[in-house]
Design a protein around this motif. Structure first.
Motif, PDB file in Angstrom:
ATOM      1  N   GLY A   1       1.775   3.644  -3.391  1.00 45.14           N
ATOM      2  CA  GLY A   1       0.838   4.570  -4.013  1.00 45.14           C
ATOM      3  C   GLY A   1       1.383   5.951  -4.345  1.00 45.14           C
TER       4      GLY A   1
ATOM      5  N   ASN B   1       0.807  -1.214   0.000  1.00 42.42           N
ATOM      6  CA  ASN B   1       0.000   0.000   0.000  1.00 42.42           C
ATOM      7  C   ASN B   1       0.845   1.270   0.000  1.00 42.42           C
ATOM      8  OD1 ASN B   1      -2.477  -1.316  -0.049  1.00 42.42           O
ATOM      9  ND2 ASN B   1      -2.466  -1.586   2.164  1.00 42.42           N
TER      10      ASN B   1
ATOM     11  N   GLY C   1       1.458   7.056  -8.052  1.00 37.99           N
ATOM     12  CA  GLY C   1       0.395   8.004  -8.358  1.00 37.99           C
ATOM     13  C   GLY C   1       0.857   9.418  -8.617  1.00 37.99           C
TER      14      GLY C   1
ATOM     15  N   ALA D   1      -0.476  -0.406 -12.190  1.00 36.01           N
ATOM     16  CA  ALA D   1      -0.180  -0.368 -10.757  1.00 36.01           C
ATOM     17  C   ALA D   1      -1.426  -0.638  -9.928  1.00 36.01           C
ATOM     18  CB  ALA D   1       0.426   0.978 -10.379  1.00 36.01           C
ATOM     19  N   SER D   2      -2.556  -0.106 -10.354  1.00 36.02           N
ATOM     20  CA  SER D   2      -3.792  -0.338  -9.605  1.00 36.02           C
ATOM     21  C   SER D   2      -4.182  -1.803  -9.618  1.00 36.02           C
ATOM     22  CB  SER D   2      -4.930   0.497 -10.191  1.00 36.02           C
ATOM     23  OG  SER D   2      -4.652   1.857 -10.067  1.00 36.02           O
ATOM     24  N   VAL D   3      -4.168  -2.390 -10.795  1.00 29.97           N
ATOM     25  CA  VAL D   3      -4.543  -3.799 -10.909  1.00 29.97           C
ATOM     26  C   VAL D   3      -3.514  -4.683 -10.202  1.00 29.97           C
ATOM     27  CG1 VAL D   3      -4.903  -5.684 -12.543  1.00 29.97           C
ATOM     28  CG2 VAL D   3      -5.837  -3.428 -13.026  1.00 29.97           C
TER      29      VAL D   3
ATOM     30  N   SER E   1      -1.408  -3.889  -7.747  1.00 28.82           N
ATOM     31  CA  SER E   1      -1.471  -3.699  -6.307  1.00 28.82           C
ATOM     32  C   SER E   1      -2.713  -4.384  -5.721  1.00 28.82           C
ATOM     33  CB  SER E   1      -1.449  -2.217  -6.010  1.00 28.82           C
ATOM     34  OG  SER E   1      -2.277  -1.861  -4.986  1.00 28.82           O
ATOM     35  N   TYR E   2      -3.801  -4.372  -6.461  1.00 26.55           N
ATOM     36  CA  TYR E   2      -5.020  -5.056  -6.011  1.00 26.55           C
ATOM     37  C   TYR E   2      -4.766  -6.554  -5.858  1.00 26.55           C
ATOM     38  CZ  TYR E   2      -9.706  -7.050  -6.245  1.00 26.55           C
ATOM     39  OH  TYR E   2     -10.832  -7.768  -6.003  1.00 26.55           O
ATOM     40  N   TYR E   3      -4.176  -7.162  -6.876  1.00 22.72           N
ATOM     41  CA  TYR E   3      -3.944  -8.606  -6.820  1.00 22.72           C
ATOM     42  C   TYR E   3      -2.861  -8.979  -5.808  1.00 22.72           C
ATOM     43  CZ  TYR E   3      -7.165  -9.658 -10.529  1.00 22.72           C
ATOM     44  OH  TYR E   3      -8.306  -9.809 -11.250  1.00 22.72           O
TER      45      TYR E   3
ATOM     46  N   TRP F   1      -0.705   4.020 -14.094  1.00 18.33           N
ATOM     47  CA  TRP F   1      -1.786   4.046 -13.113  1.00 18.33           C
ATOM     48  C   TRP F   1      -2.647   2.783 -13.195  1.00 18.33           C
ATOM     49  CZ3 TRP F   1      -3.636   9.766 -13.908  1.00 18.33           C
ATOM     50  CH2 TRP F   1      -2.780  10.612 -13.191  1.00 18.33           C
ATOM     51  N   ILE F   2      -2.967   2.359 -14.405  1.00 12.85           N
ATOM     52  CA  ILE F   2      -3.825   1.180 -14.576  1.00 12.85           C
ATOM     53  C   ILE F   2      -3.096  -0.085 -14.131  1.00 12.85           C
ATOM     54  CG2 ILE F   2      -4.969  -0.277 -16.297  1.00 12.85           C
ATOM     55  CD1 ILE F   2      -5.566   2.387 -17.816  1.00 12.85           C
TER      56      ILE F   2
END
Length: 114
Positions: free
Chosen positions: A40, A37, A44, A83-85, A87-89, A80-81
């Motif tokens: 970010g 976490n 970002g 990293a978001s996906v 980081s989610y997984y 961004w896309i």
């Protein structure tokens, strides 16, 4: 030093401070989920600041280039896309390994006839 170079220098220093601060925070983080976490701010804000800095320095020397602008926008959106996906997984997999369901643990601890 021109105004553009001063702006770029400030942006690069801010991005560098974000990376260093995030690195120290990750080093001191108590667990793997917190470390994931903490990425970010760098992803970002830090990376887009570096891309904007590159655009500003290019525009100050050669003028506006639509090709470079579109590539920078796509690079920022892509980071961004992804990293978001990602980081989610990663967060879900770490959470699944580190968090113990108390009800499930109690059921496993109780073994009749043992």
């Amino acid at each position: 030093m021109s105004v553009a170079e001063i702006i770029v220098s400030v942006l690069v220093v801010v991005a560098t401070l974000m990376v260093v601060t995030t690195s120290v925070a990750m080093w001191r983080a108590p667990d793997a989920l917190t470390r994931v976490n903490l990425l970010g701010p760098v992803i970002g804000v830090g990376f887009p600041l570096l891309m904007v800095s590159k655009l500003i320095i290019d525009w100050s020397s050669t003028g506006f280039d639509l090709n470079n602008f579109v590539r920078a926008v796509l690079a920022i959106a892509g980071v961004w896309i992804v990293a978001s996906v990602g980081s989610y997984y990663i967060g879900r997999s770490i959470y699944g390994v580190t968090v113990v369901d108390k009800k499930h643990a109690e059921d496993r601890a109780y073994q009749p006839g043992a």
